[in-house]
Design an enzyme around this catalytic site. Structure first.
Site, PDB file in Angstrom:
ATOM      1  CG  ASP A 221      12.465   3.193   0.814  1.00 37.80           C
ATOM      2  OD1 ASP A 221      12.382   2.447  -0.290  1.00 37.80           O
ATOM      3  OD2 ASP A 221      13.335   3.128   1.152  1.00 37.80           O
ATOM      4  CG  HIS A 244      10.922   4.950  -3.139  1.00 38.32           C
ATOM      5  ND1 HIS A 244      12.322   4.797  -2.317  1.00 38.32           N
ATOM      6  CD2 HIS A 244      10.753   6.163  -2.838  1.00 38.32           C
ATOM      7  CE1 HIS A 244      12.616   6.078  -2.199  1.00 38.32           C
ATOM      8  NE2 HIS A 244      11.574   6.987  -2.288  1.00 38.32           N
TER       9      HIS A 244
END
Ligand SMILES: *[C@@H]1O[C@H](CO)[C@@H](O)[C@H](O)[C@H]1NC(C)=O
Length: 397
Positions: A221, A244
């Site tokens: 993430d 991310h």
């Protein structure tokens, strides 16, 4: 203690100096990695926290220590309390170990001032079983879990540091800095597999004066994410990827009021991440995101190198249009270069009702990761100025 008493102590051999080192082995830790060593840690912390010295140190020596969920609470007597990890700390790999406990945390520090967690050791969250049952990737699994433990939570810690440490495989977020003021993270390495769900590297929430420097983060993430009430955050010299990216947001979920200001993200490299410099807010939120600087960033095959998404929605199509939003202004993008793996390298997608304003872009060069392909810039409801920007002409309208 007076000098006289001290000398007297030396003479009589009965020195009553308080001990300032608390080694978990002296509290019965096994160090084999199979027996739960939590109680030894709790007792070592208790003694370190109440000792009447300026400085105290909990030592986790070489060895492997299995710990159940633990909370190390202050306030403590020593002005400075060190938690030195030389060995390996592992979580129980089984989510059942959290039965009847707060499944949002594993190791938490709360209400401590002058805390320094460091060492050359490894902290392993053993997150695999949590990932296998996560609702994010297994929504149809009966009893799937949305909430999984954070490896290190720092709650209401002041003038504290986390440094020189290796943190891996968190069930969810690796490090959370919450309600804290004056917190420095330096020289940490955080790693989890690219496809592990919600494994943010470091999340900062309701905290002020936080610095994150000289660190390598690759997870499933955000490498670093910045939450709703934050100010004076300085992030520099980070290598991020996979993951991310470095993200301000998502902010303003469930109509929350947001105040995020004076954030600087600089001198960092992002490699193979989905986002680079990102700000994302939910519709319906309120408040401000302002005085944000992204400077000296290198992108290598990043999907959205520069992105503002003011219409963020975690499940596409499930968020209806709202007339309020978090106001975004005074954002600087400067000296950003590298490759984009999508066509829209610059995407400022702002809200119709609360447009983005005073955006400055200066000295930006983004090209497609595939030679010969063109990239474009798209600005919707965003106002600002640009100098030396490729792809350019975003603020045409
Ligand atoms: C901007 O956001 C809207 C709403 O999420 C979306 O439909 C649109 O495709 C986005 N535009 C771009 C250029 O990404």
């Amino acid at each position: 203690m007076s000098l006289l008493m001290f000398l007297l102590g030396l003479v009589t051999g009965a020195i009553a100096l308080p001990i300032d080192e608390f080694n978990v082995y002296n509290y019965g830790a096994s160090g084999f990695g199979e027996i739960d060593d939590s109680q030894a840690f709790v007792n070592a912390w208790r003694d370190a926290c109440i000792v009447r010295t300026h400085y105290a140190r909990v030592i986790v020596p070489e060895g492997t220590f299995l710990l159940n969920p633990l909370m190390f609470s202050g306030p403590c007597n020593p002005q400075s309390i060190h938690f030195k990890i030389l060995g390996t700390i592992i979580a129980s790999g089984s989510p059942e170990s959290w039965h009847g406990r707060d499944s949002s945390q594993w190791i938490a520090f709360k209400d401590v001032t002058g805390l320094n967690v460091y060492g050359s050791g490894l902290v392993d969250g053993q997150g695999m079983h949590w990932w296998d049952q996560s609702c994010r990737y297994h929504p149809k699994l009966e009893g799937c879990t949305k909430l999984a433990p954070t490896i290190f939570k720092f709650i209401s810690c002041k003038e504290s540091t986390l440094s020189n440490i290796y943190i891996v495989n968190s069930p969810q977020t690796h490090v959370l800095i919450l309600n804290s003021k004056g917190f420095n993270v330096d020289n940490v390495m955080i790693q989890s597999p690219e496809h592990s769900p919600n494994t943010d590297g470091i999340h900062i929430h309701s905290s002020h004066s936080v610095k994150i420097t000289n660190s390598i983060i690759g997870t499933g993430d955000d490498c670093i994410s910045i939450g709703d009430y934050t100010s004076n955050i300085d992030i520099a010299n980070i290598e991020c990827g996979p993951g991310h990216g470095i993200s301000i947001g998502s902010l303003g979920k469930n109509r929350k009021v947001v105040m995020v200001e004076h954030i600087r993200i600089s001198d960092s490299k992002l490699k193979g991440t989905t986002n680079g410099a990102r700000i994302k807010t939910w519709q319906g939120g309120q408040g401000n995101v302002r005085h944000i600087t992204f400077e000296n960033l290198a992108f290598d095959a990043v999907y959205n190198p520069i992105i503002i998404d003011q219409n963020y929605c975690d499940v596409s199509g499930t968020c209806k249009e709202e007339k309020t939003g978090v106001k975004i202004n005074d954002v600087v993008y400067k000296n950003l270069y590298g490759t984009s793996s999508s066509k829209i390298a610059i995407n400022l997608n702002c809200s119709k009702y609360v447009p983005c304003s005073r955006i400055t872009m200066e000295n930006i060069n983004l090209v497609s990761v595939q030679e010969g392909n063109q990239v474009t810039a798209s600005c919707t409801n965003a106002k600002g100025t640009e100098v030396g920007v490729n792809p350019g002409s975003c603020f045409r309208n």
